[in-house]
Design a protein around this motif. Structure first.
Motif, PDB file in Angstrom:
ATOM      1  N   LYS A 135      17.255 -80.536 -83.793  1.00  0.00           N
ATOM      2  CA  LYS A 135      17.645 -79.718 -82.648  1.00  0.00           C
ATOM      3  C   LYS A 135      18.521 -78.529 -83.012  1.00  0.00           C
ATOM      4  N   TYR A 136      19.404 -78.706 -83.994  1.00  0.00           N
ATOM      5  CA  TYR A 136      20.402 -77.679 -84.287  1.00  0.00           C
ATOM      6  C   TYR A 136      20.279 -77.178 -85.725  1.00  0.00           C
ATOM      7  N   PRO A 137      20.048 -75.883 -85.918  1.00  0.00           N
ATOM      8  CA  PRO A 137      19.910 -75.336 -87.273  1.00  0.00           C
ATOM      9  C   PRO A 137      21.110 -75.611 -88.167  1.00  0.00           C
ATOM     10  N   ILE A 138      22.321 -75.641 -87.591  1.00  0.00           N
ATOM     11  CA  ILE A 138      23.507 -75.877 -88.415  1.00  0.00           C
ATOM     12  C   ILE A 138      23.484 -77.303 -88.989  1.00  0.00           C
TER      13      ILE A 138
ATOM     14  N   ARG B  23      13.371 -76.943-100.392  1.00  0.00           N
ATOM     15  CA  ARG B  23      14.768 -77.291-100.099  1.00  0.00           C
ATOM     16  C   ARG B  23      15.703 -76.622-101.093  1.00  0.00           C
ATOM     17  N   GLU B  24      15.334 -76.645-102.373  1.00  0.00           N
ATOM     18  CA  GLU B  24      16.193 -76.062-103.395  1.00  0.00           C
ATOM     19  C   GLU B  24      16.334 -74.555-103.212  1.00  0.00           C
ATOM     20  N   ARG B  25      15.228 -73.910-102.871  1.00  0.00           N
ATOM     21  CA  ARG B  25      15.292 -72.456-102.668  1.00  0.00           C
ATOM     22  C   ARG B  25      16.199 -72.123-101.482  1.00  0.00           C
ATOM     23  N   ILE B  26      16.044 -72.878-100.390  1.00  0.00           N
ATOM     24  CA  ILE B  26      16.865 -72.618 -99.205  1.00  0.00           C
ATOM     25  C   ILE B  26      18.329 -72.971 -99.477  1.00  0.00           C
ATOM     26  N   ARG B  27      18.556 -74.032-100.258  1.00  0.00           N
ATOM     27  CA  ARG B  27      19.944 -74.400-100.554  1.00  0.00           C
ATOM     28  C   ARG B  27      20.665 -73.263-101.278  1.00  0.00           C
ATOM     29  N   LYS B  28      19.995 -72.620-102.214  1.00  0.00           N
ATOM     30  CA  LYS B  28      20.619 -71.516-102.944  1.00  0.00           C
ATOM     31  C   LYS B  28      21.016 -70.382-102.007  1.00  0.00           C
ATOM     32  N   ILE B  29      20.161 -70.121-101.022  1.00  0.00           N
ATOM     33  CA  ILE B  29      20.492 -69.074-100.042  1.00  0.00           C
ATOM     34  C   ILE B  29      21.657 -69.528 -99.162  1.00  0.00           C
ATOM     35  N   LEU B  30      21.626 -70.792 -98.752  1.00  0.00           N
ATOM     36  CA  LEU B  30      22.698 -71.325 -97.907  1.00  0.00           C
ATOM     37  C   LEU B  30      24.054 -71.232 -98.591  1.00  0.00           C
ATOM     38  N   GLU B  31      24.077 -71.502 -99.884  1.00  0.00           N
ATOM     39  CA  GLU B  31      25.342 -71.463-100.616  1.00  0.00           C
ATOM     40  C   GLU B  31      25.946 -70.065-100.626  1.00  0.00           C
TER      41      GLU B  31
ATOM     42  N   LEU C 102      29.459 -72.245 -90.180  1.00  0.00           N
ATOM     43  CA  LEU C 102      29.041 -70.853 -90.091  1.00  0.00           C
ATOM     44  C   LEU C 102      29.461 -70.309 -88.727  1.00  0.00           C
ATOM     45  N   ASP C 103      29.853 -69.037 -88.698  1.00  0.00           N
ATOM     46  CA  ASP C 103      30.215 -68.420 -87.424  1.00  0.00           C
ATOM     47  C   ASP C 103      29.009 -68.443 -86.494  1.00  0.00           C
ATOM     48  N   GLU C 104      29.260 -68.765 -85.233  1.00  0.00           N
ATOM     49  CA  GLU C 104      28.163 -68.919 -84.265  1.00  0.00           C
ATOM     50  C   GLU C 104      27.304 -67.664 -84.147  1.00  0.00           C
ATOM     51  N   SER C 105      27.914 -66.506 -84.337  1.00  0.00           N
ATOM     52  CA  SER C 105      27.176 -65.256 -84.202  1.00  0.00           C
ATOM     53  C   SER C 105      26.146 -65.067 -85.314  1.00  0.00           C
ATOM     54  N   ARG C 106      26.254 -65.873 -86.374  1.00  0.00           N
ATOM     55  CA  ARG C 106      25.348 -65.725 -87.513  1.00  0.00           C
ATOM     56  C   ARG C 106      24.329 -66.863 -87.616  1.00  0.00           C
ATOM     57  N   ILE C 107      24.315 -67.747 -86.633  1.00  0.00           N
ATOM     58  CA  ILE C 107      23.428 -68.910 -86.688  1.00  0.00           C
ATOM     59  C   ILE C 107      21.955 -68.507 -86.790  1.00  0.00           C
ATOM     60  N   GLY C 108      21.603 -67.375 -86.176  1.00  0.00           N
ATOM     61  CA  GLY C 108      20.214 -66.924 -86.230  1.00  0.00           C
ATOM     62  C   GLY C 108      19.707 -66.716 -87.648  1.00  0.00           C
ATOM     63  N   ILE C 109      20.610 -66.448 -88.572  1.00  0.00           N
ATOM     64  CA  ILE C 109      20.226 -66.266 -89.976  1.00  0.00           C
ATOM     65  C   ILE C 109      19.558 -67.525 -90.517  1.00  0.00           C
ATOM     66  N   LEU C 110      20.037 -68.678 -90.074  1.00  0.00           N
ATOM     67  CA  LEU C 110      19.503 -69.948 -90.591  1.00  0.00           C
ATOM     68  C   LEU C 110      18.027 -70.089 -90.267  1.00  0.00           C
ATOM     69  N   GLU C 111      17.657 -69.756 -89.057  1.00  0.00           N
ATOM     70  CA  GLU C 111      16.242 -69.839 -88.681  1.00  0.00           C
ATOM     71  C   GLU C 111      15.414 -68.810 -89.449  1.00  0.00           C
ATOM     72  N   ASN C 112      16.006 -67.640 -89.688  1.00  0.00           N
ATOM     73  CA  ASN C 112      15.285 -66.581 -90.392  1.00  0.00           C
ATOM     74  C   ASN C 112      14.937 -66.950 -91.831  1.00  0.00           C
ATOM     75  N   ILE C 113      15.761 -67.788 -92.455  1.00  0.00           N
ATOM     76  CA  ILE C 113      15.490 -68.171 -93.851  1.00  0.00           C
ATOM     77  C   ILE C 113      14.681 -69.464 -93.940  1.00  0.00           C
ATOM     78  N   GLY C 114      14.280 -70.004 -92.791  1.00  0.00           N
ATOM     79  CA  GLY C 114      13.416 -71.182 -92.800  1.00  0.00           C
ATOM     80  C   GLY C 114      14.115 -72.514 -92.756  1.00  0.00           C
ATOM     81  N   VAL C 115      15.375 -72.519 -92.310  1.00  0.00           N
ATOM     82  CA  VAL C 115      16.114 -73.784 -92.223  1.00  0.00           C
ATOM     83  C   VAL C 115      15.492 -74.680 -91.158  1.00  0.00           C
TER      84      VAL C 115
END
Length: 210
Positions: free
Chosen positions: A142-145, A47-55, A23-36
């Motif tokens: 440590k890292y959302p990615i 996990r399944e709900r978040i995976r669908k969003i991640l995809e 994921l582009d570094e500028s968008r990493i904050g999105i991961l925390e926002n969706i509960g990653v």
């Protein structure tokens, strides 16, 4: 930036799944926002709900399923020096495949080696490209990615395990500490049945049961 993690390194039954996500570094904050977060801290349904969003939001995803036979050959020193060496090879392959399709400047990896710097050096040598490799213990926390990669890997392995249970019966979690898993293996050994390909023959669990 990319994150890499695995699921199923320790079980005596089933494969290990390694996932790479980018994921582009500028968008990493999105991961925390969706509960990653680290997949072990999430319920299966979450996990399944978040995976669908991640995809939908990840720019690149790749999965490698490492079968028990490959793991056995690595543990026994046949195809690789050891399991860490096999995992480094798998991760390097995933990174090199990703580089053919996207630009990567950094790769964060949850190190299977307690000496994370050593694993990082081995991995960087095998990738041999002008990118930064960061290997750390507990990188999935440590890292959302890397957390995102852990969710993809664990979710995928759980799907595989469910399919295997439909074929072979309920063997529990597949981990040596699981009484249901040990009982499943014990029945196979007592009945002198040939071990199915889902079992890792190099695990000490089998010799202890025998």
């Amino acid at each position: 930036m990319a994150g890499v993690d695995e699921a199923g390194r320790g079980p005596v039954i089933g494969p290990m799944v390694v996932a790479l996500v980018a994921l582009d570094e500028s968008r990493i904050g999105i991961l925390e926002n969706i509960g990653v977060k680290d997949s072990k801290m999430l319920s299966p349904s979450r996990r399944e709900r978040i995976r669908k969003i991640l995809e939908e939001i990840l720019e690149y995803t790749a999965i490698r399923v490492v079968q028990p036979r490959e793991i056995d050959e690595a543990v026994e020193g046949i195809s690789s020096e050891n399991l860490n060496s096999l995992e480094a090879t798998v991760i390097a392959d995933l990174v090199l495949q990703a580089l053919k399709k996207i630009g990567l400047s950094r790769v964060y990896v949850d190190s299977p080696d307690p000496v994370a710097e050593r694993f990082g050096r081995i991995l960087a040598t095998r990738i041999n490209k002008d990118i930064v490799v960061v290997a750390e213990n507990h990188a999935d926390i440590k890292y959302p990615i890397v957390s995102a990669a852990s969710i993809i890997a664990k979710s995928e392995r759980e799907k595989i395990i469910s399919e295997l249970k439909r074929v072979y019966g309920d063997f529990g979690s597949g981990y040596p500490s699981d009484p249901k898993t040990r009982e499943f293996l014990k029945r196979l050994l007592e009945n002198n049945r040939e071990l199915p390909p889902i079992v890792r023959r190099s695990w000490k669990t089998l010799s202890r049961l025998m």
